[in-house]
Write a protein that holds these residues in place. Sequence first.
Motif, mmCIF file in Angstrom:
data_model
loop_
_atom_site.group_PDB
_atom_site.id
_atom_site.type_symbol
_atom_site.label_atom_id
_atom_site.label_comp_id
_atom_site.label_asym_id
_atom_site.label_seq_id
_atom_site.Cartn_x
_atom_site.Cartn_y
_atom_site.Cartn_z
ATOM 1 N N LEU A 49 -6.169 2.020 -6.269
ATOM 2 C CA LEU A 49 -6.953 2.216 -5.189
ATOM 3 C C LEU A 49 -7.673 1.037 -4.877
ATOM 4 N N GLY A 50 -8.012 0.314 -5.867
ATOM 5 C CA GLY A 50 -8.927 -1.229 -5.687
ATOM 6 C C GLY A 50 -7.955 -2.032 -4.975
ATOM 7 N N THR A 51 -6.793 -2.303 -5.325
ATOM 8 C CA THR A 51 -5.970 -3.134 -4.618
ATOM 9 C C THR A 51 -5.646 -2.860 -3.224
ATOM 10 N N GLU A 52 -5.280 -1.626 -3.096
ATOM 11 C CA GLU A 52 -5.098 -1.053 -1.545
ATOM 12 C C GLU A 52 -6.366 -1.140 -0.701
ATOM 13 N N ALA A 53 -7.572 -1.011 -1.045
ATOM 14 C CA ALA A 53 -8.488 -1.274 -0.638
ATOM 15 C C ALA A 53 -8.584 -2.758 -0.027
ATOM 16 N N ALA A 54 -8.227 -3.709 -0.746
ATOM 17 C CA ALA A 54 -8.194 -4.925 -0.282
ATOM 18 C C ALA A 54 -7.230 -5.266 0.644
ATOM 19 N N VAL A 55 -6.077 -4.513 0.539
ATOM 20 C CA VAL A 55 -4.898 -4.487 1.954
ATOM 21 C C VAL A 55 -5.629 -3.995 3.001
ATOM 22 N N LEU A 56 -6.461 -2.917 3.051
ATOM 23 C CA LEU A 56 -7.109 -2.324 4.144
ATOM 24 C C LEU A 56 -8.236 -3.081 4.774
ATOM 25 N N VAL A 57 -8.775 -3.913 3.925
ATOM 26 C CA VAL A 57 -9.722 -4.892 4.392
ATOM 27 C C VAL A 57 -9.204 -6.212 4.910
ATOM 28 N N ALA A 60 -7.200 -5.395 8.281
ATOM 29 C CA ALA A 60 -7.996 -4.278 8.898
ATOM 30 C C ALA A 60 -7.662 -4.241 10.461
ATOM 31 N N LYS A 61 -7.542 -5.512 11.113
ATOM 32 C CA LYS A 61 -7.401 -5.763 12.482
ATOM 33 C C LYS A 61 -5.908 -5.069 12.928
ATOM 34 N N ASP A 62 -4.942 -5.876 12.036
ATOM 35 C CA ASP A 62 -3.575 -5.361 12.267
ATOM 36 C C ASP A 62 -3.437 -3.582 12.024
ATOM 37 N N ILE A 63 -4.043 -3.118 11.056
ATOM 38 C CA ILE A 63 -3.970 -1.669 10.847
ATOM 39 C C ILE A 63 -4.779 -0.871 11.722
ATOM 40 N N LEU A 83 6.101 -3.313 19.267
ATOM 41 C CA LEU A 83 6.171 -3.427 17.708
ATOM 42 C C LEU A 83 5.170 -2.532 17.032
ATOM 43 N N ASP A 84 3.980 -2.647 17.483
ATOM 44 C CA ASP A 84 2.910 -1.771 16.807
ATOM 45 C C ASP A 84 3.221 -0.563 16.861
ATOM 46 N N TYR A 85 3.622 0.279 17.748
ATOM 47 C CA TYR A 85 3.845 1.710 17.786
ATOM 48 C C TYR A 85 5.264 1.914 16.830
ATOM 49 N N ARG A 86 6.173 0.983 16.958
ATOM 50 C CA ARG A 86 7.287 1.172 16.175
ATOM 51 C C ARG A 86 6.985 0.900 14.848
ATOM 52 N N MET A 87 6.251 0.047 14.374
ATOM 53 C CA MET A 87 5.902 -0.230 13.192
ATOM 54 C C MET A 87 5.144 0.910 12.539
ATOM 55 N N ALA A 88 4.199 1.553 13.145
ATOM 56 C CA ALA A 88 3.787 2.687 12.660
ATOM 57 C C ALA A 88 4.527 3.911 12.112
ATOM 58 N N SER A 190 5.889 -4.972 3.347
ATOM 59 C CA SER A 190 5.626 -4.475 2.171
ATOM 60 C C SER A 190 4.132 -4.175 1.940
ATOM 61 N N PHE A 191 3.305 -4.862 2.254
ATOM 62 C CA PHE A 191 1.799 -4.479 2.226
ATOM 63 C C PHE A 191 1.388 -3.443 3.083
ATOM 64 N N LEU A 192 2.063 -3.258 4.223
ATOM 65 C CA LEU A 192 1.667 -2.036 5.071
ATOM 66 C C LEU A 192 2.426 -0.630 4.486
ATOM 67 N N LEU A 193 3.458 -0.939 4.167
ATOM 68 C CA LEU A 193 4.257 0.267 3.265
ATOM 69 C C LEU A 193 3.433 0.764 2.154
ATOM 70 N N ALA A 194 2.844 -0.005 1.552
ATOM 71 C CA ALA A 194 2.258 0.571 0.252
ATOM 72 C C ALA A 194 1.205 1.288 0.394
ATOM 73 N N ILE A 195 0.178 1.318 1.619
ATOM 74 C CA ILE A 195 -0.876 2.029 1.781
ATOM 75 C C ILE A 195 -0.739 3.337 1.515
ATOM 76 N N PRO A 196 0.257 4.177 2.412
ATOM 77 C CA PRO A 196 0.109 5.589 2.344
ATOM 78 C C PRO A 196 0.417 6.104 0.836
#
Length: 277
Positions: A49-57, A60-63, A83-88, A190-196
Amino acid sequence: MSWLEAIVLGIVQGLTEFLPVSSSAHMRITSAIFFGEDAGASFTAVTQLGTEAAVLVYFAKDIFRITKTWIVGIWDRSVRSSLDYRMAWYVIIGSIPIGLFGFLFKDQIRSAARNLWLVSIMLAGFALVLAVAEYWGRQTRTIERFTLKDGVVMGFAQAMALIPGVSRSGGTLTAGLFLGLTREAATRYSFLLAIPAVVMSGLFSIPDVFDKSGDGLTPSVAQMVVATVIAFGLGYASIAWLLRYVAHHTLYAFVLYRVALGSLVMCLLIAGTITAT
């Protein structure tokens, strides 16, 4: 759990989570070699959760932009080609495999999959797969050319990381290279995919990590918080480092490291210095 172990494992988690070397394998191996007992899958999941919080920070703008575009796109068809809609949607769909397999094989992941023979074999064996992907991958497709097929394939590759030693980032990077993506494109997805997946796994594991009747050691609340905060700080730094590294270097250094570590663990197991379970 001792304070030393909590701090050391927090450092290990932060340094290795985003590298293609398997943070869960490093947590398991560190516990076995230096502390003589497995800290447990739940402890690993919660520190993530700590490392994923780092991804969120860090992203943050991209997410925020991707999430906003996805919400708007539900009603406004004009943004659905972006691209943003499809990436989601790629992240949502790509997260299904690890969620499904994680639920179906929860007990095995927490027990049999943490056998050090299996961990060491996966470290060394999957390193060779990563080497082949690095060698044969065309690396001609940027993130702008990312497709649903890429998201699904990399989603299944991420699910393989439920076995310590495979590596979540290693699996997704390998799949991305085989698909012809650049290292930078594969790494960002890979970074984005890990979040959920990682966030949900960590949240669901919070009760288990403090269950004294469960597998692994039982940390105090303070130890768990400190380990997670350490993982956040080092994880944030490693994100920036990895993005710069993959832009200018191959992944062969990680391949050699994985083979060396896997071989070392096998030698220790054969010598009886550590036990497999």
